[in-house]
Design an enzyme around this catalytic site. Structure first.
Site, PDB file in Angstrom:
ATOM      1  N   SER A 148       0.874  -1.182   0.000  1.00  0.00           N
ATOM      2  CA  SER A 148       0.000   0.000   0.000  1.00  0.00           C
ATOM      3  C   SER A 148       0.902   1.219   0.000  1.00  0.00           C
ATOM      4  O   SER A 148       2.013   1.181   0.547  1.00  0.00           O
ATOM      5  CB  SER A 148      -0.867   0.007   1.257  1.00  0.00           C
ATOM      6  OG  SER A 148      -1.468   1.280   1.404  1.00  0.00           O
ATOM      7  N   TYR A 171      -1.071  -1.111  10.477  1.00  0.00           N
ATOM      8  CA  TYR A 171      -1.236  -1.433   9.055  1.00  0.00           C
ATOM      9  C   TYR A 171      -0.062  -0.898   8.245  1.00  0.00           C
ATOM     10  O   TYR A 171       0.557  -1.623   7.460  1.00  0.00           O
ATOM     11  CB  TYR A 171      -2.552  -0.834   8.554  1.00  0.00           C
ATOM     12  CG  TYR A 171      -2.835  -1.106   7.088  1.00  0.00           C
ATOM     13  CD1 TYR A 171      -3.333  -2.339   6.674  1.00  0.00           C
ATOM     14  CD2 TYR A 171      -2.605  -0.132   6.110  1.00  0.00           C
ATOM     15  CE1 TYR A 171      -3.593  -2.596   5.324  1.00  0.00           C
ATOM     16  CE2 TYR A 171      -2.868  -0.376   4.772  1.00  0.00           C
ATOM     17  CZ  TYR A 171      -3.363  -1.609   4.382  1.00  0.00           C
ATOM     18  OH  TYR A 171      -3.620  -1.855   3.051  1.00  0.00           O
ATOM     19  N   LYS A 175       2.967  -3.017   6.069  1.00  0.00           N
ATOM     20  CA  LYS A 175       3.208  -2.908   4.621  1.00  0.00           C
ATOM     21  C   LYS A 175       4.650  -2.451   4.357  1.00  0.00           C
ATOM     22  O   LYS A 175       5.248  -2.839   3.356  1.00  0.00           O
ATOM     23  CB  LYS A 175       2.193  -1.953   3.988  1.00  0.00           C
ATOM     24  CG  LYS A 175       0.744  -2.446   4.065  1.00  0.00           C
ATOM     25  CD  LYS A 175       0.517  -3.751   3.322  1.00  0.00           C
ATOM     26  CE  LYS A 175      -0.956  -4.125   3.237  1.00  0.00           C
ATOM     27  NZ  LYS A 175      -1.190  -5.407   2.535  1.00  0.00           N
ATOM     28  N   THR A 206     -13.772  -1.723  -1.616  1.00  0.00           N
ATOM     29  CA  THR A 206     -13.843  -3.105  -1.117  1.00  0.00           C
ATOM     30  C   THR A 206     -14.311  -3.029   0.334  1.00  0.00           C
ATOM     31  O   THR A 206     -14.492  -1.935   0.875  1.00  0.00           O
ATOM     32  CB  THR A 206     -12.444  -3.776  -1.123  1.00  0.00           C
ATOM     33  OG1 THR A 206     -11.607  -3.066  -0.184  1.00  0.00           O
ATOM     34  CG2 THR A 206     -11.791  -3.743  -2.486  1.00  0.00           C
TER      35      THR A 206
HETATM   36  N1  LIG Z   1      -8.864  -1.571  -0.730  1.00  0.00           N
HETATM   37  C1  LIG Z   1      -7.900  -0.671  -0.820  1.00  0.00           C
HETATM   38  O1  LIG Z   1      -8.164   0.523  -1.100  1.00  0.00           O
HETATM   39  C2  LIG Z   1      -6.462  -1.076  -0.645  1.00  0.00           C
HETATM   40  C3  LIG Z   1      -5.471  -0.069  -0.777  1.00  0.00           C
HETATM   41  C4  LIG Z   1      -4.127  -0.435  -0.645  1.00  0.00           C
HETATM   42  C5  LIG Z   1      -3.778  -1.757  -0.416  1.00  0.00           C
HETATM   43  N2  LIG Z   1      -4.768  -2.709  -0.274  1.00  0.00           N
HETATM   44  C6  LIG Z   1      -4.336  -4.101  -0.028  1.00  0.00           C
HETATM   45  O2  LIG Z   1      -4.906  -4.948  -1.011  1.00  0.00           O
HETATM   46  C7  LIG Z   1      -5.159  -6.252  -0.469  1.00  0.00           C
HETATM   47  C8  LIG Z   1      -6.621  -6.637  -0.688  1.00  0.00           C
HETATM   48  O3  LIG Z   1      -7.443  -5.669  -0.039  1.00  0.00           O
HETATM   49  P1  LIG Z   1      -9.032  -5.620  -0.201  1.00  0.00           P
HETATM   50  O4  LIG Z   1      -9.420  -4.208  -0.008  1.00  0.00           O
HETATM   51  O5  LIG Z   1      -9.448  -6.363  -1.414  1.00  0.00           O
HETATM   52  O6  LIG Z   1      -9.477  -6.438   1.107  1.00  0.00           O
HETATM   53  P2  LIG Z   1     -10.848  -7.226   1.444  1.00  0.00           P
HETATM   54  O7  LIG Z   1     -11.943  -6.788   0.536  1.00  0.00           O
HETATM   55  O8  LIG Z   1     -11.014  -7.114   2.915  1.00  0.00           O
HETATM   56  O9  LIG Z   1     -10.493  -8.738   1.034  1.00  0.00           O
HETATM   57  C9  LIG Z   1      -9.468  -9.415   1.725  1.00  0.00           C
HETATM   58  C10 LIG Z   1      -9.366 -10.835   1.221  1.00  0.00           C
HETATM   59  O10 LIG Z   1      -8.340 -11.498   1.979  1.00  0.00           O
HETATM   60  C11 LIG Z   1      -8.883 -12.681   2.579  1.00  0.00           C
HETATM   61  N3  LIG Z   1      -8.174 -12.910   3.827  1.00  0.00           N
HETATM   62  C12 LIG Z   1      -8.053 -12.091   4.917  1.00  0.00           C
HETATM   63  N4  LIG Z   1      -7.337 -12.676   5.879  1.00  0.00           N
HETATM   64  C13 LIG Z   1      -6.971 -13.897   5.388  1.00  0.00           C
HETATM   65  C14 LIG Z   1      -6.221 -14.980   5.910  1.00  0.00           C
HETATM   66  N5  LIG Z   1      -5.694 -14.947   7.149  1.00  0.00           N
HETATM   67  N6  LIG Z   1      -6.044 -16.081   5.142  1.00  0.00           N
HETATM   68  C15 LIG Z   1      -6.560 -16.133   3.881  1.00  0.00           C
HETATM   69  N7  LIG Z   1      -7.277 -15.150   3.342  1.00  0.00           N
HETATM   70  C16 LIG Z   1      -7.493 -14.044   4.091  1.00  0.00           C
HETATM   71  C17 LIG Z   1     -10.389 -12.389   2.727  1.00  0.00           C
HETATM   72  O11 LIG Z   1     -11.208 -13.559   2.778  1.00  0.00           O
HETATM   73  P3  LIG Z   1     -11.613 -14.276   4.199  1.00  0.00           P
HETATM   74  O12 LIG Z   1     -12.027 -13.152   5.119  1.00  0.00           O
HETATM   75  O13 LIG Z   1     -12.706 -15.226   3.842  1.00  0.00           O
HETATM   76  O14 LIG Z   1     -10.380 -14.975   4.658  1.00  0.00           O
HETATM   77  C18 LIG Z   1     -10.634 -11.653   1.402  1.00  0.00           C
HETATM   78  O15 LIG Z   1     -10.769 -12.593   0.340  1.00  0.00           O
HETATM   79  C19 LIG Z   1      -4.776  -6.173   1.010  1.00  0.00           C
HETATM   80  O16 LIG Z   1      -3.480  -6.682   1.180  1.00  0.00           O
HETATM   81  C20 LIG Z   1      -4.813  -4.669   1.297  1.00  0.00           C
HETATM   82  O17 LIG Z   1      -3.967  -4.324   2.368  1.00  0.00           O
HETATM   83  C21 LIG Z   1      -6.076  -2.394  -0.367  1.00  0.00           C
END
Ligand SMILES: NC(=O)c1ccc[n+]([C@@H]2O[C@H](COP(=O)([O-])OP(=O)(O)OC[C@H]3O[C@@H](n4cnc5c(N)ncnc54)[C@H](OP(=O)(O)O)[C@@H]3O)[C@@H](O)[C@H]2O)c1
Length: 248
Positions: A148, A171, A175, A206
């Site tokens: 991130s 967080y 990262k 998300t």
């Molecule tokens: N959204 C943003 O704006 C943003 C910005 C910068 C970076 N990111 C990064 O992008 C990545 C995805 O983010 P997102 O926004 O798509 O998150 P999200 O919608 O919360 O989805 C997270 C996914 O990870 C899975 N997960 C969480 N803990 C887990 C574990 N211990 N084992 C296996 N699976 C696990 C969840 O499924 P279950 O809960 O069923 O396990 C889900 O499929 C993350 O690394 C986040 O830090 C996101």
């Protein structure tokens, strides 16, 4: 990614590929003809799909070494190698917007810090280490760590940067640590075909990003998909957003 891409039939693992950005990444690869495995702690109502293609699903908490071994046995027996690993599964420290002790540097409970590091740092390190023998079997292994912009120390230290006031210590530090893994692993693999990079997907709509985020899943998948399909002369050990390098 186009259907004719050299990445047709590549074997791809997207951790946390059941929803959010990971789902967007999984569907982009399915659309390009790849064989995609997604894992998460809970099964989704609908697996990632693109046309007739559907992702394989494995229940796997990436923090659980036994579950990871089972996942790897599944990939080995069905596919024999892994071309692309997307370390996408991640958690935030608390709710959004980031206010309250869970986000405070002075007050965050160490349990929260450990919990966030378990998923965002230790799990991708352990999973990658365990998968490296399978990735070495690929002619063009690619590892993408979903970082991130909030992991950038340079931007957090700059009062003029857009993230200067967006601080959530657990967080952000997790990262930053993941970015250190990217640099160190890329160095260690520098004489192999494997490339390792960190991706900032953008602020994406998300469960984690919230409803006010400006980017849709397909947009949020673009940086990771591009890094996972880099040509042989592409960069390794970098940190990117939509083709642009970010400061560490
Ligand atoms: N959204 C943003 O704006 C943003 C910005 C910068 C970076 N990111 C990064 O992008 C990545 C995805 O983010 P997102 O926004 O798509 O998150 P999200 O919608 O919360 O989805 C997270 C996914 O990870 C899975 N997960 C969480 N803990 C887990 C574990 N211990 N084992 C296996 N699976 C696990 C969840 O499924 P279950 O809960 O069923 O396990 C889900 O499929 C993350 O690394 C986040 O830090 C996101």
């Amino acid at each position: 990614m186009s259907q004719s891409s050299q990445f047709n039939q590549r074997v791809v693992l997207v951790t946390g590929g059941t929803k959010g950005i990971g789902r967007g990444i999984a569907e982009a690869f399915l659309g390009a003809g790849a064989r995609v495995v997604v894992c998460a702690r809970s099964a989704p109502e609908q697996l990632p799909v693109s046309g007739e293609a559907r992702a394989e699903f494995a229940t796997c908490d990436v923090r659980d070494a036994d579950a990871v071994r089972e996942l790897i046995a599944q990939i080995t027996s069905r596919h024999g190698r892994l071309d692309v690993l997307i370390n996408n599964a991640g958690v935030a420290a608390g709710g959004f917007p980031p206010v309250g002790p869970e986000h405070s540097t002075g007050e965050v409970p160490l349990d929260t810090l450990r919990r966030v590091y378990e998923t965002n740092f230790f799990a991708p390190v352990a999973l990658t280490q365990t998968l490296l023998p399978l990735i070495r079997k690929s002619p063009a292994g690619r590892i993408v760590n979903l970082s991130s912009i909030l992991g950038s120390l340079a931007l957090h230290a700059d009062p003029k940067s857009p993230i200067y006031q967006a601080k959530s210590f657990a967080y952000d530090a997790s990262k930053t640590a993941l970015n250190a893994f990217t640099i160190h692993l890329a160095y260690e693999l520098r004489d192999t075909p494997i490339k390792v990079n960190s991706a900032h997907p953008g602020w994406v709509k998300t469960d984690m990003g919230g409803d006010s985020a400006p980017m849709e899943l397909s947009e949020g998948a673009k940086t990771s998909a591009a890094l996972a399909t880099l040509p042989a002369d592409g960069p390794t050990g970098g940190f990117f957003h939509l083709g642009q390098p970010l400061p560490w």
